[in-house]
Design an enzyme around this catalytic site. Structure first.
Site, PDB file in Angstrom:
ATOM      1  N   GLY A  90     -64.607  -0.211  86.948  1.00 38.59           N
ATOM      2  CA  GLY A  90     -64.393  -0.319  88.391  1.00 38.59           C
ATOM      3  C   GLY A  90     -62.897  -0.446  88.640  1.00 38.59           C
ATOM      4  O   GLY A  90     -62.076  -0.246  87.734  1.00 38.59           O
ATOM      5  N   ASP A 119     -73.505  -8.513  83.457  1.00 38.54           N
ATOM      6  CA  ASP A 119     -73.501  -8.425  81.984  1.00 38.54           C
ATOM      7  C   ASP A 119     -72.320  -9.167  81.351  1.00 38.54           C
ATOM      8  O   ASP A 119     -72.483  -9.873  80.348  1.00 38.54           O
ATOM      9  CB  ASP A 119     -73.427  -6.959  81.523  1.00 38.54           C
ATOM     10  CG  ASP A 119     -74.642  -6.151  81.932  1.00 38.54           C
ATOM     11  OD1 ASP A 119     -75.523  -6.704  82.619  1.00 38.54           O
ATOM     12  OD2 ASP A 119     -74.698  -4.971  81.563  1.00 38.54           O
ATOM     13  N   HIS A 151     -74.037  -9.754 103.311  1.00 31.56           N
ATOM     14  CA  HIS A 151     -73.320  -8.951 104.307  1.00 31.56           C
ATOM     15  C   HIS A 151     -74.216  -8.805 105.528  1.00 31.56           C
ATOM     16  O   HIS A 151     -75.413  -8.545 105.389  1.00 31.56           O
ATOM     17  CB  HIS A 151     -72.988  -7.580 103.711  1.00 31.56           C
ATOM     18  CG  HIS A 151     -71.957  -6.820 104.484  1.00 31.56           C
ATOM     19  ND1 HIS A 151     -72.206  -6.296 105.728  1.00 31.56           N
ATOM     20  CD2 HIS A 151     -70.671  -6.502 104.191  1.00 31.56           C
ATOM     21  CE1 HIS A 151     -71.115  -5.690 106.165  1.00 31.56           C
ATOM     22  NE2 HIS A 151     -70.174  -5.808 105.255  1.00 31.56           N
ATOM     23  N   ARG A 191     -68.242 -12.993 107.501  1.00 35.29           N
ATOM     24  CA  ARG A 191     -69.580 -12.512 107.135  1.00 35.29           C
ATOM     25  C   ARG A 191     -70.625 -13.608 107.084  1.00 35.29           C
ATOM     26  O   ARG A 191     -71.773 -13.402 107.481  1.00 35.29           O
ATOM     27  CB  ARG A 191     -69.511 -11.823 105.768  1.00 35.29           C
ATOM     28  CG  ARG A 191     -68.789 -10.523 105.868  1.00 35.29           C
ATOM     29  CD  ARG A 191     -68.560  -9.913 104.519  1.00 35.29           C
ATOM     30  NE  ARG A 191     -67.857  -8.664 104.694  1.00 35.29           N
ATOM     31  CZ  ARG A 191     -67.385  -7.937 103.705  1.00 35.29           C
ATOM     32  NH1 ARG A 191     -67.540  -8.342 102.458  1.00 35.29           N
ATOM     33  NH2 ARG A 191     -66.750  -6.819 103.940  1.00 35.29           N
ATOM     34  N   HIS A 243     -74.441  -8.997  98.983  1.00 37.34           N
ATOM     35  CA  HIS A 243     -73.321  -8.059  98.915  1.00 37.34           C
ATOM     36  C   HIS A 243     -72.287  -8.385  97.850  1.00 37.34           C
ATOM     37  O   HIS A 243     -71.734  -7.490  97.225  1.00 37.34           O
ATOM     38  CB  HIS A 243     -72.643  -8.028 100.281  1.00 37.34           C
ATOM     39  CG  HIS A 243     -71.517  -7.045 100.376  1.00 37.34           C
ATOM     40  ND1 HIS A 243     -71.683  -5.706 100.124  1.00 37.34           N
ATOM     41  CD2 HIS A 243     -70.213  -7.199 100.703  1.00 37.34           C
ATOM     42  CE1 HIS A 243     -70.527  -5.072 100.288  1.00 37.34           C
ATOM     43  NE2 HIS A 243     -69.625  -5.944 100.623  1.00 37.34           N
ATOM     44  N   ARG A 285     -66.060 -14.441 101.033  1.00 36.26           N
ATOM     45  CA  ARG A 285     -64.974 -13.449 100.932  1.00 36.26           C
ATOM     46  C   ARG A 285     -64.794 -12.718 102.262  1.00 36.26           C
ATOM     47  O   ARG A 285     -65.769 -12.378 102.919  1.00 36.26           O
ATOM     48  CB  ARG A 285     -65.308 -12.430  99.832  1.00 36.26           C
ATOM     49  CG  ARG A 285     -64.362 -11.258  99.825  1.00 36.26           C
ATOM     50  CD  ARG A 285     -64.600 -10.351  98.656  1.00 36.26           C
ATOM     51  NE  ARG A 285     -65.715  -9.441  98.785  1.00 36.26           N
ATOM     52  CZ  ARG A 285     -65.694  -8.313  99.498  1.00 36.26           C
ATOM     53  NH1 ARG A 285     -64.628  -7.977 100.193  1.00 36.26           N
ATOM     54  NH2 ARG A 285     -66.757  -7.523  99.510  1.00 36.26           N
ATOM     55  N   SER A 304     -61.632  -7.805  98.480  1.00 39.80           N
ATOM     56  CA  SER A 304     -62.037  -7.598  97.087  1.00 39.80           C
ATOM     57  C   SER A 304     -61.273  -6.440  96.462  1.00 39.80           C
ATOM     58  O   SER A 304     -60.757  -6.558  95.345  1.00 39.80           O
ATOM     59  CB  SER A 304     -63.534  -7.342  96.982  1.00 39.80           C
ATOM     60  OG  SER A 304     -63.840  -7.047  95.646  1.00 39.80           O
TER      61      SER A 304
HETATM   62  C1  LIG Z   1     -71.344  -0.788  99.236  1.00 37.84           C
HETATM   63  C2  LIG Z   1     -70.118  -1.634  99.006  1.00 37.84           C
HETATM   64  C3  LIG Z   1     -69.048  -1.555  99.894  1.00 37.84           C
HETATM   65  C4  LIG Z   1     -67.903  -2.333  99.693  1.00 37.84           C
HETATM   66  N1  LIG Z   1     -66.826  -2.207 100.552  1.00 37.84           N
HETATM   67  C5  LIG Z   1     -65.699  -2.907 100.300  1.00 37.84           C
HETATM   68  C6  LIG Z   1     -64.526  -2.716 101.085  1.00 37.84           C
HETATM   69  O1  LIG Z   1     -64.481  -1.902 101.994  1.00 37.84           O
HETATM   70  N2  LIG Z   1     -63.431  -3.459 100.801  1.00 37.84           N
HETATM   71  C7  LIG Z   1     -63.415  -4.379  99.799  1.00 37.84           C
HETATM   72  O2  LIG Z   1     -62.392  -5.018  99.589  1.00 37.84           O
HETATM   73  N3  LIG Z   1     -64.502  -4.550  99.011  1.00 37.84           N
HETATM   74  C8  LIG Z   1     -65.619  -3.837  99.233  1.00 37.84           C
HETATM   75  N4  LIG Z   1     -66.721  -4.006  98.416  1.00 37.84           N
HETATM   76  C9  LIG Z   1     -66.609  -4.888  97.260  1.00 37.84           C
HETATM   77  C10 LIG Z   1     -65.825  -4.203  96.178  1.00 37.84           C
HETATM   78  O3  LIG Z   1     -66.085  -2.825  96.177  1.00 37.84           O
HETATM   79  C11 LIG Z   1     -66.173  -4.763  94.806  1.00 37.84           C
HETATM   80  O4  LIG Z   1     -66.193  -6.143  94.847  1.00 37.84           O
HETATM   81  C12 LIG Z   1     -65.135  -4.352  93.781  1.00 37.84           C
HETATM   82  O5  LIG Z   1     -64.927  -2.979  93.871  1.00 37.84           O
HETATM   83  C13 LIG Z   1     -65.566  -4.774  92.405  1.00 37.84           C
HETATM   84  O6  LIG Z   1     -64.752  -4.132  91.467  1.00 37.84           O
HETATM   85  P1  LIG Z   1     -64.901  -4.500  89.940  1.00 37.84           P
HETATM   86  O7  LIG Z   1     -63.952  -3.627  89.208  1.00 37.84           O
HETATM   87  O8  LIG Z   1     -64.756  -5.948  89.753  1.00 37.84           O
HETATM   88  O9  LIG Z   1     -66.408  -4.139  89.581  1.00 37.84           O
HETATM   89  P2  LIG Z   1     -67.222  -2.774  89.713  1.00 37.84           P
HETATM   90  O10 LIG Z   1     -66.554  -1.824  90.601  1.00 37.84           O
HETATM   91  O11 LIG Z   1     -68.614  -3.162  90.014  1.00 37.84           O
HETATM   92  O12 LIG Z   1     -67.177  -2.172  88.239  1.00 37.84           O
HETATM   93  C14 LIG Z   1     -67.890  -2.773  87.190  1.00 37.84           C
HETATM   94  C15 LIG Z   1     -67.846  -1.864  85.992  1.00 37.84           C
HETATM   95  O13 LIG Z   1     -68.393  -2.532  84.876  1.00 37.84           O
HETATM   96  C16 LIG Z   1     -69.256  -1.647  84.181  1.00 37.84           C
HETATM   97  N5  LIG Z   1     -70.219  -2.446  83.428  1.00 37.84           N
HETATM   98  C17 LIG Z   1     -71.073  -3.386  83.906  1.00 37.84           C
HETATM   99  N6  LIG Z   1     -71.780  -3.892  82.891  1.00 37.84           N
HETATM  100  C18 LIG Z   1     -71.372  -3.276  81.753  1.00 37.84           C
HETATM  101  C19 LIG Z   1     -71.751  -3.348  80.385  1.00 37.84           C
HETATM  102  N7  LIG Z   1     -72.717  -4.153  79.952  1.00 37.84           N
HETATM  103  N8  LIG Z   1     -71.119  -2.551  79.507  1.00 37.84           N
HETATM  104  C20 LIG Z   1     -70.147  -1.688  79.900  1.00 37.84           C
HETATM  105  N9  LIG Z   1     -69.766  -1.575  81.186  1.00 37.84           N
HETATM  106  C21 LIG Z   1     -70.360  -2.362  82.096  1.00 37.84           C
HETATM  107  C22 LIG Z   1     -69.857  -0.787  85.272  1.00 37.84           C
HETATM  108  O14 LIG Z   1     -70.346   0.401  84.731  1.00 37.84           O
HETATM  109  C23 LIG Z   1     -68.633  -0.571  86.149  1.00 37.84           C
HETATM  110  O15 LIG Z   1     -67.856   0.460  85.619  1.00 37.84           O
HETATM  111  C24 LIG Z   1     -67.855  -3.223  98.604  1.00 37.84           C
HETATM  112  C25 LIG Z   1     -68.929  -3.303  97.723  1.00 37.84           C
HETATM  113  C26 LIG Z   1     -70.053  -2.517  97.906  1.00 37.84           C
HETATM  114  C27 LIG Z   1     -71.198  -2.615  96.940  1.00 37.84           C
END
Ligand SMILES: Cc1cc2nc3c(=O)[nH]c(=O)nc-3n(C[C@H](O)[C@H](O)[C@H](O)COP(=O)(O)OP(=O)(O)OC[C@H]3O[C@@H](n4cnc5c(N)ncnc54)[C@H](O)[C@@H]3O)c2cc1C
Length: 614
Positions: free
Chosen positions: A56, A256, A277, A321, A389, A426, A431
């Site tokens: 991500g 995970d 949300h 929220r 959310h 949040r 985020s």
């Molecule tokens: C629909 C939606 C809309 C949103 N809109 C906004 C917004 O407009 N603005 C904002 O600030 N935030 C927003 N958010 C929140 C924000 O998008 C997320 O909190 C943030 O992007 C999380 O990023 P991350 O890198 O921590 O995790 P993620 O983007 O969830 O990435 C996690 C990664 O870990 C990998 N992974 C998980 N488990 C394993 C495993 N066991 N082995 C290997 N890989 C694994 C997954 O495949 C993925 O690649 C939104 C969230 C959602 C769901």
């Protein structure tokens, strides 16, 4: 023409396909993602300087920062393809006090809004650092090539999201996360990052306090492999899937990385702080972004009343929220909603914005409402209700400037972590900002650690852990009776929604703990009716459930212990905030089936807790 046997022909076909898939990456990435993946498939353990788990925004940003240091061997492992995650679903925007849309904005104001939004549970030193670094992080993204929407004068446009005093969220229509993630992916490929895609982390291996690496399953081959690493950055996202059918989160948000950290003794902070949300589609829980209200959308009940004037008279629909979700739920409970049971709802009304604005600023949102609810936002109000959310709680980070955890060499960043910037609630847009701000510092922190510390992990322990997973695979996939994974998962989700949802109480939380304990017991003898190795998603789901159940237990347990209402945690039996007793982080650790809970004071540097009014 030379005759070619069928076997050779097939081999050539596979090789040609492989080259076609790998070619763009090979050209861009000296270390060659494909070769590296093949090496792992052959079982040769690699030693990575920095191994990031999760692709991500946080994982990509961390990997990019480490990968730019050309002499380090950096890999990014993800259980999906790299461009799929919660990040690519983010719609509304990403915050930073750039002062483009409103010159009155400042770092100070962003920090204060975030502290107030967190209901004073956020750590103020981390929040200040975050607000200071956010504008620079946005400019970096702009420089990398993120196609942000622009103002007439060419500067990045900014919109208002809930709980913010000024418009400070930069965006790309309502697809901000997708654009950011694709740009970061390109930069990772350009900068030395090996991609281990469709590899699922099974376990973090630590022996005598020393990091050895991880055990992972390569979904392509089905092999369970040890991977040595000097440092591991856990960036696996949140745990919204605890609520399975009523969440905006992708199927990958199963906690995970948090499960893996708990197993090696790293605590979880504030697990009870789960955000709901306000605007999930009534039938599916799919998100309609806050951008809808940022662009001027109304929330109305069945009588057509803009009810937010009774809950947040100043901010109205742009209240935070937690408050808006609780207001919606109250309207439904008091008979001013529409529909029945799980499908009860109020309306998000965009009709007054007009077709042009909806198509220009909210095209994805309109499409989602059409696809999932059969409602056209241009001509009809959309039925919506709160939906799980975001996970404010997560892996306890002990140093926000490096994202280090209590175990040397293990770092955590993004939604799986708790720094804590978001406290009990949040704010929209914070985020994406968090993942890019702290992703960079996590990448730097891990790179510096890898440089200064020789690998001291025990390879035998790593191999042993991989063998144990092999045995576990054989045991669960050969079992012929027992509960199935989906059956346990669905009951977990129902318990979470009914008993650990927007409104909570002692009786319901106690019931939840009892239910989850039973499910944990059932899980020990459950069945996975698929013995194949290649893309065994049934086994993948089994592993995920094994991470979710203990987390569900912790959310319920911590919610039961927090006898107050703060942010997203609303206790009907304790409706007021209690700063004297609970201006503290919950810290939960797990040893086997034993869970223990303590508290740690919040870092308060600038703002004393006061009543939140919007
Ligand atoms: C629909 C939606 C809309 C949103 N809109 C906004 C917004 O407009 N603005 C904002 O600030 N935030 C927003 N958010 C929140 C924000 O998008 C997320 O909190 C943030 O992007 C999380 O990023 P991350 O890198 O921590 O995790 P993620 O983007 O969830 O990435 C996690 C990664 O870990 C990998 N992974 C998980 N488990 C394993 C495993 N066991 N082995 C290997 N890989 C694994 C997954 O495949 C993925 O690649 C939104 C969230 C959602 C769901």
């Amino acid at each position: 023409m030379k005759k070619v046997s069928r076997r050779t022909f097939l081999k050539w076909g596979v090789a040609a396909g492989a080259v076609a898939v790998a070619a763009p990456y090979v050209m861009m990435n000296k270390n060659n993602m494909f070769t590296s993946t093949l090496t792992e498939m052959a079982g040769a353990p690699a030693l990575f300087d920095v191994l990031v788990i999760g692709s991500g925004g946080s994982g990509m940003r961390a990997a990019l920062e480490a990968g730019r240091q050309k002499d380090l061997k950096v890999a990014l492992m993800t259980k999906l393809v790299p461009t799929r995650s919660a990040t690519c679903m983010a719609q509304g925007g990403i915050n930073g006090a750039l002062r483009h849309a409103d010159a009155r904005d400042s770092i100070e104001k962003h920090a204060f809004d975030t502290v107030k939004g967190s209901d004073y549970l956020g750590d103020q030193d981390a929040i200040r650092f975050f607000a200071e670094k956010a504008p620079e992080a946005l400019r970096e993204l702009d420089y990398y090539g993120v196609a942000f929407d622009r103002m007439q004068d060419g500067r990045m446009a900014q919109r208002n999201l809930g709980g913010h005093t000024y418009a400070r969220s930069a965006y790309s229509a309502d697809q901000s996360g997708l654009v950011i993630l694709h740009t970061l992916f390109e930069q990772c490929l350009k900068n030395n990052v090996n991609m281990l895609m469709e590899w699922q982390l099974l376990e973090l291996v630590v022996e005598d306090g020393k990091l050895c690496g991880v055990v992972a399953m390569n979904m392509h081959s089905g092999k369970i492999l040890p991977v040595m690493a000097r440092t591991v950055v856990v960036a696996t996202g949140g745990y919204g899937r605890l609520y399975w059918v009523r969440t905006t989160n992708p199927f990958s948000s199963t906690g995970d990385g948090i499960g893996a950290c708990l197993k090696v003794g790293i605590p979880v902070k504030d697990p009870e702080m789960v955000q709901f949300h306000p605007t999930g589609l009534a039938g599916s829980g799919v998100l309609l972004s806050e951008a809808a209200r940022g662009e001027g959308g109304y929330l109305v009940n069945k009588d057509g009343e803009r009810f937010m004037r009774r809950y947040a008279p100043d901010k109205m629909e742009l209240g935070p929220r937690d408050l808006v979700s609780q207001a919606i739920e109250t309207e439904i409970r008091e008979g001013r909603g529409v529909g029945e049971g799980l499908h009860a709802a109020v309306y998000l009304d965009l009709r007054h914005l007009g077709k042009k604005k909806i198509m220009q600023k909210l095209p994805q949102l309109r499409q989602l409402a059409l696809n999932y609810e059969g409602v056209d936002a241009i001509t009809q109000p959309i039925p919506i209700r709160g939906t799980c959310h975001y996970s404010m709680g997560g892996i306890d980070v002990v140093d926000y400037k490096t994202c280090a955890t209590a175990i040397p060499g293990v770092f955590a960043v993004g939604e799986c972590s708790c720094l804590s910037v978001h406290g009990a609630n949040r704010l929209g847009g914070n985020s994406l900002a968090e993942v890019v701000v702290f992703g960079k510092y996590a990448g730097n922190g891990a790179a510096a650690y890898a440089r200064n510390n020789a690998f001291d992990g025990n390879q035998t322990a790593l191999d042993r852990a991989a063998d144990e997973w092999e045995q576990r695979f054989a045991a669960v996939s050969s079992r012929s009776s027992g509960s199935t994974v989906p059956s346990i998962r669905d009951r977990m989700a129902a318990t979470m929604w009914q008993n650990v949802g927007i409104f909570r109480s002692r009786t319901r939380l106690e019931q939840a703990v009892r239910n989850i304990d039973e499910l944990l017991e059932e899980y020990r003898s459950c069945v996975v009716r698929d013995t194949t190795r290649i893309y065994n998603t049934a086994f993948m789901n089994y592993v995920e459930l094994g991470n979710m159940l203990p987390l569900a237990r912790m959310v319920a347990m911590a919610a039961l212990a927090r006898q107050e209402s703060r942010g997203s945690h609303f206790r009907e039996d304790y409706p007021r905030r209690n700063d004297q007793k609970f201006l503290q982080h919950t810290i939960v650790t797990r040893k086997g089936a034993e869970y223990s809970l303590t508290y740690r004071p919040v870092a308060i540097t600038d703002y004393q807790a006061e009543e939140r009014k919007y």
